[in-house]
Design a protein around this motif. Structure first.
Motif, PDB file in Angstrom:
ATOM      1  N   ARG A  18      20.435 -35.059  -1.189  1.00  0.00           N
ATOM      2  CA  ARG A  18      19.361 -35.731  -0.769  1.00  0.00           C
ATOM      3  C   ARG A  18      18.266 -36.671  -0.963  1.00  0.00           C
ATOM      4  O   ARG A  18      17.396 -36.507  -0.634  1.00  0.00           O
ATOM      5  CB  ARG A  18      19.003 -35.344   1.128  1.00  0.00           C
ATOM      6  CG  ARG A  18      19.817 -35.076   1.563  1.00  0.00           C
ATOM      7  CD  ARG A  18      19.562 -34.605   3.132  1.00  0.00           C
ATOM      8  NE  ARG A  18      18.663 -33.336   3.204  1.00  0.00           N
ATOM      9  CZ  ARG A  18      18.807 -32.637   4.458  1.00  0.00           C
ATOM     10  NH1 ARG A  18      19.660 -32.853   5.484  1.00  0.00           N
ATOM     11  NH2 ARG A  18      18.145 -31.632   3.939  1.00  0.00           N
ATOM     12  N   THR A 114      21.148 -22.219   5.776  1.00  0.00           N
ATOM     13  CA  THR A 114      20.017 -21.604   5.471  1.00  0.00           C
ATOM     14  C   THR A 114      19.182 -22.543   7.112  1.00  0.00           C
ATOM     15  O   THR A 114      18.110 -22.541   6.908  1.00  0.00           O
ATOM     16  CB  THR A 114      19.336 -23.393   4.824  1.00  0.00           C
ATOM     17  OG1 THR A 114      20.042 -24.461   5.178  1.00  0.00           O
ATOM     18  CG2 THR A 114      20.541 -22.507   3.329  1.00  0.00           C
ATOM     19  N   ASP A 116      19.227 -25.341   7.831  1.00  0.00           N
ATOM     20  CA  ASP A 116      18.788 -26.751   7.521  1.00  0.00           C
ATOM     21  C   ASP A 116      20.698 -27.837   8.048  1.00  0.00           C
ATOM     22  O   ASP A 116      21.644 -27.481   7.202  1.00  0.00           O
ATOM     23  CB  ASP A 116      18.786 -27.796   6.043  1.00  0.00           C
ATOM     24  CG  ASP A 116      18.845 -29.191   5.841  1.00  0.00           C
ATOM     25  OD1 ASP A 116      19.422 -29.482   6.201  1.00  0.00           O
ATOM     26  OD2 ASP A 116      17.856 -29.160   5.362  1.00  0.00           O
ATOM     27  N   GLU A 117      20.671 -28.238   8.648  1.00  0.00           N
ATOM     28  CA  GLU A 117      21.714 -28.763   9.594  1.00  0.00           C
ATOM     29  C   GLU A 117      22.531 -29.633   8.773  1.00  0.00           C
ATOM     30  O   GLU A 117      23.963 -29.519   8.103  1.00  0.00           O
ATOM     31  CB  GLU A 117      21.321 -29.589  10.888  1.00  0.00           C
ATOM     32  CG  GLU A 117      23.162 -30.423  10.996  1.00  0.00           C
ATOM     33  CD  GLU A 117      22.904 -31.108  12.653  1.00  0.00           C
ATOM     34  OE1 GLU A 117      23.625 -31.135  13.786  1.00  0.00           O
ATOM     35  OE2 GLU A 117      21.758 -30.644  13.134  1.00  0.00           O
ATOM     36  N   LEU A 119      22.211 -30.532   4.901  1.00  0.00           N
ATOM     37  CA  LEU A 119      22.564 -29.052   3.736  1.00  0.00           C
ATOM     38  C   LEU A 119      23.450 -28.132   4.381  1.00  0.00           C
ATOM     39  O   LEU A 119      24.497 -28.016   3.846  1.00  0.00           O
ATOM     40  CB  LEU A 119      21.311 -28.048   3.845  1.00  0.00           C
ATOM     41  CG  LEU A 119      21.920 -27.745   2.543  1.00  0.00           C
ATOM     42  CD1 LEU A 119      22.419 -28.498   1.265  1.00  0.00           C
ATOM     43  CD2 LEU A 119      20.497 -26.667   1.778  1.00  0.00           C
ATOM     44  N   ASP A 120      23.397 -27.588   5.282  1.00  0.00           N
ATOM     45  CA  ASP A 120      24.270 -26.534   6.101  1.00  0.00           C
ATOM     46  C   ASP A 120      26.049 -26.665   5.879  1.00  0.00           C
ATOM     47  O   ASP A 120      27.398 -27.014   5.518  1.00  0.00           O
ATOM     48  CB  ASP A 120      24.228 -25.858   6.890  1.00  0.00           C
ATOM     49  CG  ASP A 120      22.520 -24.421   6.847  1.00  0.00           C
ATOM     50  OD1 ASP A 120      23.168 -24.390   5.740  1.00  0.00           O
ATOM     51  OD2 ASP A 120      22.769 -24.142   8.119  1.00  0.00           O
ATOM     52  N   LEU A 156      16.281 -22.827   1.203  1.00  0.00           N
ATOM     53  CA  LEU A 156      17.063 -23.208   0.600  1.00  0.00           C
ATOM     54  C   LEU A 156      18.568 -22.670  -0.144  1.00  0.00           C
ATOM     55  O   LEU A 156      19.647 -22.489   0.285  1.00  0.00           O
ATOM     56  CB  LEU A 156      17.369 -24.617   0.078  1.00  0.00           C
ATOM     57  CG  LEU A 156      16.448 -25.578   1.690  1.00  0.00           C
ATOM     58  CD1 LEU A 156      15.783 -26.793   1.212  1.00  0.00           C
ATOM     59  CD2 LEU A 156      16.581 -25.637   2.913  1.00  0.00           C
TER      60      LEU A 156
END
Length: 206
Positions: A18, A114, A116-117, A119-120, A156
């Motif tokens: 990102r 993490t 973080d939607e 990233l996960d 993260l």
């Protein structure tokens, strides 16, 4: 503005998930090191291993002692894979290697959850091709002088993953307290430790 380290004609900068050349500390690094080229990786919110590795291979071009690579997060294992593929194109036993490799918040193992939607979701469904078959010790001779930089509170990429990456490359670890994941959202827009790692004349390059 500091000049580029005299030992490098080119500094290839590889961003992470990102991210983009204009985000985080990459604009600062490009201003600080005129030799720096921040690679724009395609579709950074949904990275593809072939596309990312191919783009980095093209950016690096030839492995030589006058080229350094700086990478962040997912960009670190991407860069390692790119260097491994470039090295495989050379004759066995050739001294094909970078001058230096600086890895910021690296990992080469699955990420922990993490919260973080985005990233996960990527970690669950898109990360495996970046990790499968990566051989840090085998790639080590082609990376030149290696430095790993991490924080002590990365939410993260947990510090243990960066330490494991460093062990795989037999590389020293520099800890920057309170820097989290070295991104704008965590208040980080400069990482002077990267420049220091590139300028270190005392570190071995073999």
């Amino acid at each position: 503005m500091a000049p580029a380290p005299a030992s490098f004609d080119r500094v290839i900068v590889v961003h992470g998930f990102r991210a983009a050349p204009q985000k985080h500390w990459f604009p600062w690094l490009a201003q600080t090191l005129p030799a720096a080229e921040v690679v724009a990786l395609p579709d950074s919110a949904s990275p593809s291993e072939p596309a990312w590795v191919g783009t980095v291979m093209e950016a690096i071009g030839t492995l030589d002692h006058r080229t350094a690579v700086v990478a962040h997060s997912l960009g670190c294992v991407t860069a390692v894979r790119a260097v491994a593929r470039l090295a495989a194109e050379h004759a066995p036993g050739s001294d094909a290697r970078l001058g230096a490799f600086v890895a910021v918040s690296p990992f080469a193992d699955p990420l922990t959850v993490t919260g973080d939607e985005g990233l996960d979701a990527f970690s669950a469904h898109g990360l495996a091709p970046f990790l499968d078959g990566v051989d840090l010790p085998a790639t080590r001779p082609h990376l030149g002088r290696v430095t790993v930089i991490r924080s002590d509170d990365d939410p993260l990429v947990v510090p243990q993953l960066s330490d494991a990456f460093a062990r795989g490359l037999d590389a020293p670890v520099q800890v920057v307290p309170g820097a989290k994941h070295f991104i704008e959202a965590h208040g980080v827009t400069q990482v002077p430790q990267v420049v220091s790692a590139l300028e270190d004349p005392a570190a071995p390059t073999t």
